[in-house]
Write an enzyme that holds these catalytic residues in place. Structure first.
Site, PDB file in Angstrom:
ATOM      1  N   HIS A   1      44.962  44.987  44.311  1.00  0.00           N
ATOM      2  CA  HIS A   1      45.123  43.513  44.721  1.00  0.00           C
ATOM      3  C   HIS A   1      46.576  43.186  44.707  1.00  0.00           C
ATOM      4  O   HIS A   1      47.224  42.276  44.476  1.00  0.00           O
ATOM      5  CB  HIS A   1      44.542  42.791  43.647  1.00  0.00           C
TER       6      HIS A   1
ATOM      7  N   ASN B   1      35.892  38.193  41.904  1.00  0.00           N
ATOM      8  CA  ASN B   1      35.913  38.469  43.516  1.00  0.00           C
ATOM      9  C   ASN B   1      35.233  37.654  44.325  1.00  0.00           C
ATOM     10  O   ASN B   1      34.508  36.971  43.886  1.00  0.00           O
ATOM     11  CB  ASN B   1      35.530  40.034  43.604  1.00  0.00           C
TER      12      ASN B   1
ATOM     13  N   TYR C   1      43.840  45.306  31.984  1.00  0.00           N
ATOM     14  CA  TYR C   1      44.784  44.152  32.474  1.00  0.00           C
ATOM     15  C   TYR C   1      46.004  44.059  31.630  1.00  0.00           C
ATOM     16  O   TYR C   1      47.083  43.970  32.187  1.00  0.00           O
ATOM     17  CB  TYR C   1      44.230  42.822  32.746  1.00  0.00           C
TER      18      TYR C   1
HETATM   19 FE1  HDD Z   1      40.417  44.409  38.578  1.00  0.00          FE
HETATM   20  C1  HDD Z   1      43.633  43.229  39.304  1.00  0.00           C
HETATM   21  C2  HDD Z   1      39.280  41.676  39.943  1.00  0.00           C
HETATM   22  C3  HDD Z   1      37.462  45.865  38.223  1.00  0.00           C
HETATM   23  C4  HDD Z   1      41.844  46.988  36.664  1.00  0.00           C
HETATM   24  N1  HDD Z   1      41.237  42.675  39.595  1.00  0.00           N
HETATM   25  C5  HDD Z   1      42.433  42.582  39.658  1.00  0.00           C
HETATM   26  C6  HDD Z   1      42.798  41.240  40.542  1.00  0.00           C
HETATM   27  C7  HDD Z   1      41.544  40.807  40.592  1.00  0.00           C
HETATM   28  C8  HDD Z   1      40.523  41.898  40.018  1.00  0.00           C
HETATM   29  C9  HDD Z   1      41.047  39.730  41.148  1.00  0.00           C
HETATM   30  C10 HDD Z   1      43.936  40.406  40.801  1.00  0.00           C
HETATM   31  C11 HDD Z   1      44.580  39.681  39.738  1.00  0.00           C
HETATM   32  C12 HDD Z   1      45.563  39.060  40.347  1.00  0.00           C
HETATM   33  O1  HDD Z   1      45.542  38.281  41.646  1.00  0.00           O
HETATM   34  O2  HDD Z   1      46.778  38.990  39.961  1.00  0.00           O
HETATM   35  N2  HDD Z   1      38.515  44.057  38.983  1.00  0.00           N
HETATM   36  C13 HDD Z   1      38.364  42.513  39.525  1.00  0.00           C
HETATM   37  C14 HDD Z   1      36.861  42.445  39.319  1.00  0.00           C
HETATM   38  C15 HDD Z   1      36.262  43.694  39.060  1.00  0.00           C
HETATM   39  C16 HDD Z   1      37.500  44.436  38.710  1.00  0.00           C
HETATM   40  C17 HDD Z   1      36.217  41.187  39.906  1.00  0.00           C
HETATM   41  C18 HDD Z   1      34.986  44.212  38.635  1.00  0.00           C
HETATM   42  C19 HDD Z   1      33.931  43.367  38.447  1.00  0.00           C
HETATM   43  N3  HDD Z   1      39.813  46.044  37.686  1.00  0.00           N
HETATM   44  C20 HDD Z   1      38.568  46.284  37.566  1.00  0.00           C
HETATM   45  C21 HDD Z   1      38.297  47.467  36.601  1.00  0.00           C
HETATM   46  C22 HDD Z   1      39.604  47.795  36.237  1.00  0.00           C
HETATM   47  C23 HDD Z   1      40.387  46.888  36.722  1.00  0.00           C
HETATM   48  C24 HDD Z   1      37.072  48.030  36.153  1.00  0.00           C
HETATM   49  C25 HDD Z   1      39.814  48.839  35.384  1.00  0.00           C
HETATM   50  C26 HDD Z   1      39.169  49.657  34.281  1.00  0.00           C
HETATM   51  N4  HDD Z   1      42.300  45.224  38.172  1.00  0.00           N
HETATM   52  C27 HDD Z   1      42.652  46.007  37.321  1.00  0.00           C
HETATM   53  C28 HDD Z   1      44.176  46.411  37.115  1.00  0.00           C
HETATM   54  C29 HDD Z   1      44.686  45.092  38.109  1.00  0.00           C
HETATM   55  C30 HDD Z   1      43.377  44.171  38.433  1.00  0.00           C
HETATM   56  C31 HDD Z   1      44.763  47.583  37.298  1.00  0.00           C
HETATM   57  C32 HDD Z   1      46.002  45.445  38.867  1.00  0.00           C
HETATM   58  C33 HDD Z   1      46.883  44.288  38.870  1.00  0.00           C
HETATM   59  C34 HDD Z   1      46.521  43.590  37.760  1.00  0.00           C
HETATM   60  O3  HDD Z   1      45.285  44.046  37.160  1.00  0.00           O
HETATM   61  O4  HDD Z   1      46.844  42.517  37.212  1.00  0.00           O
HETATM   62  O5  HDD Z   1      44.444  46.101  35.634  1.00  0.00           O
END
Ligand code: HDD
Length: 673
Positions: free
Chosen positions: A50, A123, A345
């Protein structure tokens, strides 16, 4: 202007030199060194997923108290407005990638409630690729550029991604969604958002109800077509961010801002248990949705995004969402994907924002009072005052926060028992039935887009065995879809259907809520007409079209051979919004071809003008045209016999209203283009 230390700057154009103007630069030049040093440190790590996103401020307005269901502050009073910050994003591409990548869109909302920050990190697709967070790094590694060659950027059309997908049957449902037009939205304003997981609402008495969160755009759903997406990425890689910025800016004048309704699907644990037996899905499995026909989505409030950020970095880049940010009245479930996210997160923000004090950054700080004994660390901005910095203590009462069992967050005392096991639940085993349900819920046009998207992506896959393996999953979804994709790929022979832990159910009914076309807008409001004009453009027609667009709440942009604009038939000058090669028709929802007779002859010689017309026709857009445009249409390959119900001749200004109303259908899908 001063230095960061506040010392006034006398000259910001030249560094300090020894021995005259041509001499070496002195190490002593603190002004130069400070400026360059700071510049060298401007970048922070981009989000690991993202990375490309765009945010805005706004508010959530609650319709009615939901106190029966939840003690959560934003739902406590009718008309209560809770400030929000919302960030939309793509998933796979880097920070500088193009907006129209075929990808899931992030839809993350931070509610600054009076009881603390609540982040709904969702999402634009209600299901996910995987069931357990332990597979998330694999999923993302496979989708990102391949590690040896570092391409392709922001694309899933490559071997690694489809290798992973085809080895993970649980991803099949999500594969259907990302190959649908959901993955190429026209605008953030016209897409839905989903909390994906089942959460819990908990009322003041401690009663828990399961819930799924839905955002529904007030102006209906809309996507682009794939060929348009490819071209938009070249013409305007910032298409989505520009759109949101422009829509809020336009709202400052009209009062109409981008809006989404928040809706809830609420249900009991007993319902959830019953559905496992009846429909074969488990509400703790993030690869499944609850059809809206089974549990209607009840609107409970609306989100209005009415403020652009003052500084992109300060807010959109530094905003830190965490699924673990919940307030009293909202609780988690045992969805193993959600549980893993709750760790990820906080961990990632600490790395990305450089330390544990990222909550001190204004966009992340609560707007309600907060008091705790967390202290020190990099860039500590809120520092405790007084002597107490531990609990219990005998100081106070000033600057001495105390716990409060009445207002404080109480985790629901859910009973858990049984062995500790590293296994996948049997109730998660049906990977195909909802994928099929999604497919049969689409209009024929949308089904064609899905088949074409699979064909496009798998055609970029170089390993035939991967293409075949993916088609073997499609055989479990829908035989016609699999056959179409197989034929379009010219597979030498069709594979056998993939082994399935559970047979695909044929009895799940189509759900209209899953189609974009069936959920289009009631009006053309918020959409954009691109009018191709030249000197001598009919003044009455142009005025009529402007009036009709305005009445509908739509925007009109003028595209001309020169950015300096045109003079209409009445001698009035109009500035152009775009020069023809900067304003291709892919940037507009509908087009109008309004050249004068001489202008049409000039445009005929211009390749971008021919593309403008040919693309609008091929993308099944509504096209208004004057008679004089006939030679231009012909040069673009649209001969009089091709002119169908989606091509409207404007004979007088009074025809403009009917044209704009017709545009409400967004596309003329019946066109044989
Ligand atoms: Fe995630 C970012 C949504 C599964 C780990 N995720 C991130 C963002 C969104 C989502 C909208 C961006 C937030 C922003 O605008 O700063 N992610 C989802 C959805 C998931 C999902 C709807 C499943 C239902 N995500 C998911 C899993 C993991 C992560 C299973 C890890 C185990 N996601 C992350 C992260 C991020 C992230 C690595 C990257 C940047 C951040 O968090 O802030 O932690």
């Amino acid at each position: 202007m001063t230095t960061a230390q506040g010392v006034a700057v006398a000259d910001d154009q030249n560094s300090l030199k020894v021995g005259g103007p041509r001499g070496p630069v002195a190490l002593e030049d603190f002004q130069l060194r400070e400026k360059i040093f700071h510049f060298d440190h401007e970048r922070i790590p981009e989000r690991v997923v993202h990375a490309r996103g765009y945010g805005a401020r706004g508010y959530f307005e609650n319709y009615k108290p939901l106190t029966d269901l939840t003690a959560a502050d934003p739902f406590s009073e009718a008309g209560l407005k809770t400030p929000v910050f919302t960030r939309f994003s793509t998933v796979a591409g880097n920070k500088g990638s193009a907006d129209l990548a075929r990808d899931v869109r992030g839809f993350a909302v931070k509610f600054y409630t009076r009881a603390g920050n609540w982040d709904l990190v969702g999402n634009n697709i209600p299901v996910f690729f995987i069931q357990d967070a332990v597979k998330f790094p694999d999923l993302i590694h496979s989708a990102k550029p391949e590690p040896d060659r570092a391409f392709p950027q922001a694309q899933t059309a490559h071997d690694n991604f489809w290798d992973f997908m085809s080895l993970m049957p649980e991803a099949t449902h999500m594969a259907m969604w990302i190959m649908s037009d959901r993955a190429i939205p026209r605008s953030f304003r016209f897409m839905e958002g989903f909390g994906v997981h089942t959460f819990r609402l908990v009322n003041a008495k401690g009663k828990s109800t399961f819930v799924k969160f839905h955002w529904k755009p007030k102006q209906g759903l809309q996507s682009v077509v794939w060929n348009e997406a490819l071209k938009i990425n070249g013409a305007d890689p910032d298409f989505h961010r520009r759109d949101l910025w422009g829509a809020i800016e336009a709202g400052d004048e009209s009062g109409d801002y981008p809006e989404w309704e928040l809706g809830l699907q609420t249900f009991s644990e007993e319902d959830a248990d019953r559905w496992i037996k009846e429909y074969g899905f488990d509400v703790l499995d993030a690869t499944k949705l609850i059809p809206e026909e089974l549990v209607p989505v009840k609107p409970v409030g609306k989100m209005v995004l009415n403020e652009r950020v003052d500084n992109f970095f300060a807010e959109t880049e530094q905003v830190a969402f965490c699924t673990q940010n919940v307030v009293p009245g909202i609780d988690f479930t045992n969805d193993p994907l959600l549980q893993g996210r709750n760790f990820s997160y906080l961990d990632t923000q600490t790395k990305r924002l450089g330390g544990p004090n990222f909550t001190h950054i204004p966009v992340n700080a609560p707007k309600c009072p907060f008091h705790h004994f967390q202290q020190d660390g990099h860039m500590a901005m809120h520092n405790p005052v007084g002597r107490a910095n531990y609990e219990p203590n005998s100081w106070g009462p000033e600057h001495n926060p105390k716990e409060n069992p009445e207002t404080g967050y109480q985790s629901l005392p859910v009973e858990e028992s049984g062995p500790k096991v590293r296994v996948r639940s049997e109730t998660f085993a049906d990977h195909y039935s909802q994928a099929r349900q999604f497919y049969i819920s689409q209009t024929p046009e949308e089904q064609t887009h899905i088949a074409d998207a699979f064909t496009f992506e798998l055609s970029k896959v170089q390993t035939p065995a991967i293409r075949k393996r993916m088609v073997s999953h499609l055989l479990n979804v829908d035989a016609d879809l699999a056959r179409t994709v197989g034929e379009q790929l010219r597979l030498e022979e069709m594979p056998a259907p993939a082994d399935a832990a559970k047979p695909t159910r044929q009895d799940l009914k189509p759900s209209d809520a899953l189609s974009i076309i069936k959920n289009g807008p009631a009006s053309f409001k918020g959409r954009k007409v691109g009018a191709l004009v030249t000197d001598g453009v009919d003044a009455d027609l142009l005025a009529g079209l402007m009036k009709a667009c305005k009445a509908e709440g739509a925007m009109l942009e003028l595209i001309a051979p020169h950015v300096g604009g045109v003079t209409d038939s009445a001698g009035k000058h109009h500035d152009a919004d775009e020069k023809i090669d900067g304003g291709p028709s892919v940037l507009y929802d509908a087009v109008a071809l309004l050249p004068s007779a001489d202008g049409a002859v000039e445009l005929k010689t211009m390749p971008p003008a021919r593309d403008f017309v040919a693309d609008a026709f091929a993308h099944k857009k509504f096209i208004a045209h004057v008679k004089a445009a006939t030679p231009l249409l012909g040069k673009a390959g649209v001969v009089p016999d091709d002119l169908d119900g989606g091509c409207v001749e404007l004979k007088s200004a009074s025809d403009c209203d009917a044209f704009v109303k017709q545009c409400r259908a967004l596309r003329f899908w019946d066109r044989k283009a």
